[in-house]
Design a protein around this motif. Structure first.
Motif, mmCIF file in Angstrom:
data_model
loop_
_atom_site.group_PDB
_atom_site.id
_atom_site.type_symbol
_atom_site.label_atom_id
_atom_site.label_comp_id
_atom_site.label_asym_id
_atom_site.label_seq_id
_atom_site.Cartn_x
_atom_site.Cartn_y
_atom_site.Cartn_z
ATOM 1 N N GLN A 140 -0.680 4.226 -8.175
ATOM 2 C CA GLN A 140 -0.241 4.089 -6.785
ATOM 3 C C GLN A 140 -1.205 3.135 -6.091
ATOM 4 O O GLN A 140 -2.421 3.248 -6.266
ATOM 5 C CB GLN A 140 -0.261 5.452 -6.085
ATOM 6 C CG GLN A 140 0.286 5.378 -4.662
ATOM 7 C CD GLN A 140 0.308 6.736 -3.964
ATOM 8 O OE1 GLN A 140 -0.371 7.658 -4.374
ATOM 9 N NE2 GLN A 140 1.090 6.848 -2.909
ATOM 10 N N ASP B 27 -8.349 2.681 -9.282
ATOM 11 C CA ASP B 27 -7.876 3.545 -10.355
ATOM 12 C C ASP B 27 -8.112 2.941 -11.730
ATOM 13 O O ASP B 27 -7.966 1.741 -11.884
ATOM 14 C CB ASP B 27 -6.344 3.653 -10.206
ATOM 15 C CG ASP B 27 -5.911 5.053 -9.924
ATOM 16 O OD1 ASP B 27 -6.760 5.944 -10.035
ATOM 17 O OD2 ASP B 27 -4.723 5.249 -9.609
ATOM 18 N N LYS C 194 0.832 -1.208 0.000
ATOM 19 C CA LYS C 194 0.000 0.000 0.000
ATOM 20 C C LYS C 194 0.868 1.261 0.000
ATOM 21 O O LYS C 194 1.852 1.342 0.737
ATOM 22 C CB LYS C 194 -0.892 -0.020 1.252
ATOM 23 C CG LYS C 194 -2.051 0.932 1.186
ATOM 24 C CD LYS C 194 -2.912 0.834 2.430
ATOM 25 C CE LYS C 194 -3.760 2.091 2.549
ATOM 26 N NZ LYS C 194 -4.544 2.144 3.752
ATOM 27 N N GLY C 195 0.512 2.214 -0.863
ATOM 28 C CA GLY C 195 1.253 3.467 -0.927
ATOM 29 C C GLY C 195 2.383 3.471 -1.941
ATOM 30 O O GLY C 195 2.869 4.523 -2.337
ATOM 31 N N GLU D 29 -3.554 1.894 -3.565
ATOM 32 C CA GLU D 29 -4.333 2.446 -2.453
ATOM 33 C C GLU D 29 -4.736 1.358 -1.465
ATOM 34 O O GLU D 29 -5.138 1.629 -0.356
ATOM 35 C CB GLU D 29 -5.576 3.174 -2.997
ATOM 36 C CG GLU D 29 -5.205 4.440 -3.760
ATOM 37 C CD GLU D 29 -6.423 5.257 -4.157
ATOM 38 O OE1 GLU D 29 -7.418 5.273 -3.383
ATOM 39 O OE2 GLU D 29 -6.381 5.885 -5.227
ATOM 40 N N HIS E 267 0.664 9.726 -11.320
ATOM 41 C CA HIS E 267 0.928 8.292 -11.363
ATOM 42 C C HIS E 267 1.593 7.891 -12.678
ATOM 43 O O HIS E 267 1.280 6.859 -13.247
ATOM 44 C CB HIS E 267 -0.366 7.488 -11.178
ATOM 45 C CG HIS E 267 -1.108 7.843 -9.938
ATOM 46 N ND1 HIS E 267 -0.481 8.142 -8.753
ATOM 47 C CD2 HIS E 267 -2.435 7.956 -9.696
ATOM 48 C CE1 HIS E 267 -1.396 8.424 -7.837
ATOM 49 N NE2 HIS E 267 -2.578 8.326 -8.380
#
Length: 367
Positions: free
Chosen positions: A151, A128, A101-102, A153, A224
């Motif tokens: 990215q 996304d 994550k991240g 999430e 991104h």
């Protein structure tokens, strides 16, 4: 008895590791679709059932295509290996991914058009998504590799590649092959360069066997980008090159501006108003038979520079410098190519000047 205990422990550990392991860089499990369906799960070329394609989940009209297969008099292009899949109307393939994550990631995949005209693919990783137009063919072999960045999430996500098209003939959708992932390391500014990733070393996964680079499509969401730090702010893609297959001025990676003025790459950088800066960069050709008079236009603040480069198509480069005085706290640095080029050995393949080793530094005033 002890041996079997150890064996059992190893087995349990490997099963456990398999369940929790985060995804590693490179081809996704059965990302090249070479592991095929059971004969009973295939009706002609059509995959029957949600789980008929090993390691993937399918939805809608999905075909399993063998290299050399024809549709009427059209030879279907299988980018790599012996097999690819084709997505019919509103069809998709899905795979669960375990991510950090991240973190930032980039997906690379190859796609070939068949008989539909305005091909678009919806690529998504929960939550996304992006619509990638694939109607422009950049290389003449009938397929291109594309990159898409995001990215994470969540740590558990679904990767979905979905053909949004609705054709009269569902067997006119795009072919998909070789789906890979790469973890992106967010680049930082250094005291040697105010630009991030100015050497383009950080970017999408390039298949070791692919000798035609990876297209980085225009960015709708610049945060991104599969090419960290850079925004593809144009209508056409730029091409990401590796030194294994192309001449790269510096390091292992560079970019090629394949769409003339329609391929623009930019970065917004922090600057001090009133200070003098120097932007230096390499311009050349990729040793890919892209010949002729090339011109790269560089912009920084309110200054512009046209840099000519005469290409013999054999791989050379030179450096150029643009000096400017910053007027704002944020300055846009941008490049594009003045002209369109196609390869001399293959006039239906788009090509263009290579840019690499882009550096921005503040310079002291000389009296």
């Amino acid at each position: 008895m002890e041996i079997s205990c150890v064996a059992l422990l190893v087995l349990l550990l490997s099963v456990h590791r398999c369940l929790v392991s985060a995804i590693s860089d490179g081809l996704l499990p059965n990302g090249d679709f070479e592991k095929g369906p059971e004969t009973s799960d295939l009706h002609g070329t059509k995959l029957m059932g949600k789980f008929s394609l090993p390691e993937w989940e399918i939805s809608g009209f999905v075909e399993y295509i063998k290299s050399g297969q024809k549709q009427g008099d059209m030879l279907l292009v299988v980018p790599e290996g012996a097999f690819a899949i084709r997505l019919g109307n509103d069809a998709s393939i899905k795979k669960k991914l375990r991510l950090t994550k991240g973190m930032y990631y980039s997906i690379t995949f190859s796609a070939a058009r068949t008989c539909a005209q305005a091909e678009k693919l919806n690529i998504s990783v929960t939550p996304d998504f992006s619509i990638l137009p694939i109607q422009t063919m950049y290389s003449s072999n009938g397929w291109d590799s594309y990159a898409w960045g995001f990215q994470a999430e969540f740590s558990d996500v679904n990767l979905v590649i979905h053909n949004t098209g609705l054709e009269d003939n569902p067997a006119c959708g795009p072919l998909i092959d070789s789906v890979a992932i790469r973890t992106l390391d967010p680049p930082r500014r250094t005291n040697r360069n105010l630009l991030k990733n100015g050497d383009f070393e950080e970017g999408p996964y390039i298949f070791p066997s692919t000798s035609c680079g990876v297209l980085v499509p225009p960015n709708i969401e610049n945060n991104h980008s599969p090419l960290p730090g850079w925004i593809i702010e144009s209508l056409k893609a730029i091409k990401y090159l590796d030194s294994k297959h192309f001449l790269v001025p510096n390091g292992k990676r560079a970019i090629e501006i394949v769409g003339g003025r329609e391929s623009a790459i930019a970065q917004i950088v922090r600057t001090n108003p009133g200070k003098l800066y120097a932007l230096t960069f390499a311009i050349g050709d990729a040793n890919n038979a892209c010949q002729g008079s090339m011109m790269v236009e560089a912009f920084a603040g309110n200054k512009a520079l046209k840099v000519p480069y005469n290409s013999k198509g054999k791989g050379g480069f030179k450096y150029a410098m643009l000096k400017f005085k910053a007027t704002k706290t944020r300055t846009r640095v941008m490049f594009y190519s003045s002209y369109y080029h196609t390869r001399s050995d293959d006039t239906s393949s788009l090509c263009g000047p290579v840019i690499d080793d882009v550096r921005l530094l503040s310079v002291r005033h000389h009296h």
